[in-house]
Design a protein around this motif. Structure first.
Motif, short mmCIF file in Angstrom:
data_model
loop_
_atom_site.label_atom_id
_atom_site.label_comp_id
_atom_site.label_asym_id
_atom_site.label_seq_id
_atom_site.Cartn_x
_atom_site.Cartn_y
_atom_site.Cartn_z
N ARG A 1 -19.71 47.96 -69.42
CA ARG A 1 -20.21 48.82 -70.50
C ARG A 1 -19.51 48.50 -71.81
O ARG A 1 -20.12 48.46 -72.86
N ASP B 1 -26.82 57.12 -62.48
CA ASP B 1 -26.67 57.10 -63.94
C ASP B 1 -26.12 58.42 -64.48
O ASP B 1 -25.37 58.45 -65.45
N ARG C 1 -37.50 43.05 -64.38
CA ARG C 1 -38.19 44.29 -63.94
C ARG C 1 -38.30 44.36 -62.42
O ARG C 1 -38.83 45.33 -61.88
N GLY D 1 -31.72 53.99 -74.41
CA GLY D 1 -30.82 53.77 -73.28
C GLY D 1 -30.44 55.05 -72.61
O GLY D 1 -31.27 55.95 -72.40
N ARG D 2 -29.15 55.13 -72.21
CA ARG D 2 -28.67 56.34 -71.53
C ARG D 2 -27.54 57.00 -72.32
O ARG D 2 -27.30 58.19 -72.19
N ASP D 3 -26.81 56.17 -73.10
CA ASP D 3 -25.60 56.67 -73.78
C ASP D 3 -25.60 56.30 -75.26
O ASP D 3 -24.54 56.21 -75.87
N ILE D 4 -26.78 56.07 -75.82
CA ILE D 4 -26.82 55.61 -77.22
C ILE D 4 -26.36 56.72 -78.17
O ILE D 4 -25.51 56.50 -79.04
N TYR E 1 -28.30 45.46 -69.55
CA TYR E 1 -27.69 45.68 -68.23
C TYR E 1 -28.49 44.93 -67.16
O TYR E 1 -27.93 44.37 -66.22
N ARG E 2 -29.81 44.94 -67.31
CA ARG E 2 -30.66 44.25 -66.35
C ARG E 2 -30.40 42.74 -66.38
O ARG E 2 -30.40 42.08 -65.34
N ALA F 1 -24.13 48.86 -64.32
CA ALA F 1 -23.95 49.74 -65.48
C ALA F 1 -22.90 50.82 -65.24
O ALA F 1 -22.47 51.49 -66.18
N SER G 1 -31.54 48.75 -74.68
CA SER G 1 -30.18 48.47 -74.17
C SER G 1 -30.17 48.30 -72.66
O SER G 1 -29.35 47.58 -72.10
N GLY G 2 -31.12 48.95 -71.96
CA GLY G 2 -31.21 48.81 -70.51
C GLY G 2 -31.50 47.36 -70.12
O GLY G 2 -31.03 46.88 -69.07
N ARG H 1 -22.07 58.98 -62.88
CA ARG H 1 -20.96 58.03 -63.01
C ARG H 1 -19.93 58.60 -63.99
O ARG H 1 -20.27 59.43 -64.87
N ALA I 1 -28.86 46.67 -61.60
CA ALA I 1 -28.51 47.04 -62.98
C ALA I 1 -27.83 48.40 -63.01
O ALA I 1 -26.85 48.61 -63.74
N SER I 2 -28.32 49.31 -62.20
CA SER I 2 -27.74 50.65 -62.16
C SER I 2 -26.30 50.59 -61.63
O SER I 2 -25.41 51.32 -62.10
O1 DC Z 1 -33.62 51.74 -69.02
P1 DC Z 1 -33.54 50.83 -67.81
O2 DC Z 1 -34.13 51.47 -66.56
O3 DC Z 1 -34.13 49.48 -68.07
O4 DC Z 1 -31.98 50.62 -67.54
C1 DC Z 1 -31.51 49.82 -66.48
C2 DC Z 1 -30.21 50.41 -65.94
O5 DC Z 1 -29.18 50.33 -66.91
C3 DC Z 1 -30.33 51.89 -65.53
O6 DC Z 1 -29.79 52.10 -64.25
C4 DC Z 1 -29.48 52.62 -66.53
C5 DC Z 1 -28.58 51.59 -67.11
N1 DC Z 1 -28.37 51.81 -68.54
C6 DC Z 1 -27.19 52.37 -68.94
O7 DC Z 1 -26.36 52.72 -68.10
N2 DC Z 1 -26.93 52.55 -70.27
C7 DC Z 1 -27.83 52.20 -71.18
N3 DC Z 1 -27.56 52.39 -72.48
C8 DC Z 1 -29.07 51.64 -70.78
C9 DC Z 1 -29.31 51.47 -69.45
#
Ligand code: DC
Length: 221
Positions: free
Chosen positions: A105, A175, A87, A125-128, A39-40, A99, A35-36, A178, A95-96
């Motif tokens: 979102r 991250d 990358r 991801g971060r919030d899955i 956002y990227r 996001a 999922s990141g 927020r 991306a951060s």
């Molecule tokens: O996992 P990553 O480093 O490729 O993610 C890129 C950015 O996206 C990172 O700053 C966190 C954000 N992100 C997010 O907020 N929610 C997600 N589900 C995945 C990534």
């Protein structure tokens, strides 16, 4: 929401999410979703357009209009393979920031739910496990000591560890702090510290958890 089996893997950058999620998906024959990368991809598009990253209205528009495909391990934005470009450290930083925007979102979350509903998947991801699929059958929070996370990222990028550590720290703070869907462990997620684990050991630990949380790890629809 999805009836498919979802394995949700969340955690900070460099915790081993991508490596583990990819290998577990391969072992189980599930779809792997980064999922990141979504956002990227939105951030890359915004940078290419020279957009002001504080222009929330336009960012939302981009997130809604972006046609993002994730075939295998590749990332395709509006028909162009951007697997390598997303990358870039500049894209990581953007991306951060992107996001952190609730409207972005919301747009990507809808897409993530749609993809997840299509079949059994491993989504990282971060919030899955907290927001995208709060009813995921398997939730894992991967973590590792900051120095180790920076070393892993530095070797992936071929960049100096100190620079990578500083950038990683800045993004992690954003991250985690927020207001919208911050990086946090879901109460029902299993915490796994990969600092001293090889990728194979981390994969085995996750597969063990999948077996424990499902009858045989393969009872998906
Ligand atoms: O996992 P990553 O480093 O490729 O993610 C890129 C950015 O996206 C990172 O700053 C966190 C954000 N992100 C997010 O907020 N929610 C997600 N589900 C995945 C990534």
């Amino acid at each position: 929401m999805s009836k498919s089996l979802i394995i949700a893997i969340d955690g900070p950058g460099g915790s081993g999410k991508s490596t583990v999620a990819r290998s577990v998906a391969r072992r189980l024959g599930f779809t792997y979703i980064d999922s990141g990368a979504m956002y990227r991809a939105v951030a890359l598009w915004a940078l290419r357009l020279g957009m002001d990253l504080d222009d929330l209205h336009r960012l939302e528009q981009l997130a809604r209009e972006a046609h993002i495909e994730l075939p295998g391990d590749r990332v395709v934005l509006n028909g162009e393979d951007v697997t390598a470009q997303i990358r870039d450290p500049q894209v990581s930083e953007a991306a951060s920031r992107v996001a952190a925007q609730p409207a972005v979102r919301r747009a990507l979350r809808e897409e993530q739910r749609r993809i997840g509903a299509a079949g059994p998947s491993v989504m990282e991801g971060r919030d899955i496990g907290t927001v995208v699929f709060p009813d995921a059958q398997v939730k894992i929070f991967l973590d590792a000591q900051p120095e180790q996370r920076a070393r892993r990222r530095a070797s992936e990028l071929g960049a100096p560890v100190d620079d990578v550590a500083r950038d990683l720290e800045t993004r992690d703070q954003r991250d985690r702090n927020r207001a919208e869907a911050p990086l946090t462990q879901a109460p029902d997620a299993e915490y796994l510290d990969t600092t001293h684990l090889t990728p194979a050991q981390a994969e085995e630990a996750v597969l063990k958890l999948v077996r424990e949380r499902t009858s045989n790890g393969k009872d998906h629809k």
